[in-house]
Design an enzyme around this catalytic site. Structure first.
Site, mmCIF file in Angstrom:
data_model
loop_
_atom_site.group_PDB
_atom_site.id
_atom_site.type_symbol
_atom_site.label_atom_id
_atom_site.label_comp_id
_atom_site.label_asym_id
_atom_site.label_seq_id
_atom_site.Cartn_x
_atom_site.Cartn_y
_atom_site.Cartn_z
ATOM 1 N N GLU A 48 0.857 -1.194 0.000
ATOM 2 C CA GLU A 48 0.000 0.000 0.000
ATOM 3 C C GLU A 48 0.894 1.246 0.000
ATOM 4 O O GLU A 48 1.929 1.281 0.657
ATOM 5 C CB GLU A 48 -0.885 0.021 1.261
ATOM 6 N N LYS A 118 -9.681 1.821 -2.779
ATOM 7 C CA LYS A 118 -9.955 1.342 -1.411
ATOM 8 C C LYS A 118 -11.400 1.652 -1.055
ATOM 9 O O LYS A 118 -11.835 2.815 -1.125
ATOM 10 C CB LYS A 118 -8.987 2.030 -0.447
ATOM 11 N N CYS A 159 -5.621 -2.878 2.482
ATOM 12 C CA CYS A 159 -5.435 -2.709 3.921
ATOM 13 C C CYS A 159 -6.716 -2.834 4.734
ATOM 14 O O CYS A 159 -7.192 -3.941 4.956
ATOM 15 C CB CYS A 159 -4.703 -1.391 4.185
HETATM 16 N N1 LIG Z 1 -3.800 1.679 5.888
HETATM 17 C C1 LIG Z 1 -4.754 1.095 6.566
HETATM 18 O O1 LIG Z 1 -5.856 0.914 6.090
HETATM 19 C C2 LIG Z 1 -4.385 0.643 7.932
HETATM 20 C C3 LIG Z 1 -5.355 -0.337 8.517
HETATM 21 C C4 LIG Z 1 -4.997 -0.726 9.904
HETATM 22 O O2 LIG Z 1 -3.915 -0.449 10.375
HETATM 23 C C5 LIG Z 1 -5.991 -1.450 10.683
HETATM 24 O O3 LIG Z 1 -5.724 -1.680 11.864
HETATM 25 O O4 LIG Z 1 -7.046 -1.819 10.161
#
Ligand SMILES: NC(=O)CCC(=O)C(=O)O
Length: 283
Positions: A48, A118, A159
């Site tokens: 990411e 996303k 993520c």
């Molecule tokens: N970049 C993100 O979306 C981080 C996501 C994350 O750390 C989580 O705990 O969920």
């Protein structure tokens, strides 16, 4: 739906160091893409936000359009050169007045074959831990993203998307055998949740999962957890990084997946008379 990967497949997972210089980040990514190909990878995955530091204050400055921005052009040329698929982690994307956190997928002939914005923005507030609000500057994508290859169908999430089991279930229902999540968990949630979520999505759906993080930089505003991993449908970890920059390989064994799906046939045992997954978007 039953679908089966048809050929052997090696994933190359690049846990990249990311700094403030976009051109350096992209050049470093390309160097690792070549190494991944030399190591026999057919599908190469970046993390990411691999061309920029991760943070809301950085997104507007580093954002570029897709597919005519400099990072897209570099990934397209690299995919063509190494003749492999590249899942281009994610980059901040500018489209008109809106910004997105977007993953691009490039075929071995350099074509853009998929783009995932996303869908679930990372907005959390853990007192004494981490507060982050992607939605201050980013807009969410509204469309799940699957790309088809000669190996199998692959679903993409970015993520925080990994926390939403419905998206993964939707991908499995649509015939995906691999889920790829470029991600950058943090030092508050990462230690307990990163591996757990990758393994959970793999076991829930009897698919392979790859979760690919930037390397940890203790001096960054946002410290990524690292620990890039690949997990098989049994929940077994096939490859796992530490915190440092590293290239990992994971071989996808389709026989294992087939056996697990036959031995524990949950996909046929769902009680769709009692509950169901309703998909409200075109795939
Ligand atoms: N970049 C993100 O979306 C981080 C996501 C994350 O750390 C989580 O705990 O969920």
């Amino acid at each position: 739906m039953i679908s089966m990967c048809k050929k052997g497949l090696r994933l190359g997972l690049i846990q990249l160091s990311v700094g403030a210089n976009k051109a350096n980040n992209v050049q470093n990514a390309l160097k690792f893409v070549k190494k991944a190909k030399e190591g026999g990878s057919n599908i190469i995955v970046l993390p990411e936000c691999f061309n920029a530091p991760y943070g809301t204050k950085y997104f507007p400055e580093y954002a570029e359009s897709i597919p005519d921005g400099e990072t897209s052009r570099a990934l397209s040329a690299a995919a063509k050169e190494v003749k492999a698929y590249i899942v281009g982690g994610s980059i901040p994307e500018r489209d008109g007045s809106k910004l997105y956190n977007t993953s691009t997928v490039w075929s071995p002939d350099g074509q853009l074959v998929a783009k995932h914005r996303k869908m679930h923005l990372f907005d959390i507030d853990i007192p004494g831990g981490i507060t982050f609000k992607e939605s201050e500057v980013l807009s969410p994508g509204n469309t799940p993203c699957i790309f088809d290859t000669e190996y199998c169908k692959i679903g993409i999430g970015i993520c925080y998307d990994i926390r939403f089991f419905e998206l993964a279930a939707l991908y499995r229902k649509a015939g995906c055998d691999i889920l790829i999540y470029p991600g950058a968990f943090n030092m508050t949630t990462g230690p307990l949740h990163w591996d757990l979520l990758a393994r959970a999505r793999a076991v829930d759906n009897q698919v392979f999962v790859a979760a690919v993080s930037p390397a940890r930089d203790e001096k960054a505003d946002y410290i990524a957890y690292g620990h890039t991993c690949a997990v098989d449908p049994w929940g077994k970890t096939l490859a796992q990084a530490g915190a440092e920059e590293e290239l990992l390989f994971a071989d996808i064994d389709f026989e294992t997946m087939k056996n697990i799906r036959q031995q524990i046939p949950v996909s046929h045992q769902k009680r769709n008379d009692v509950y169901d997954l309703v998909v409200k978007s075109n795939l």
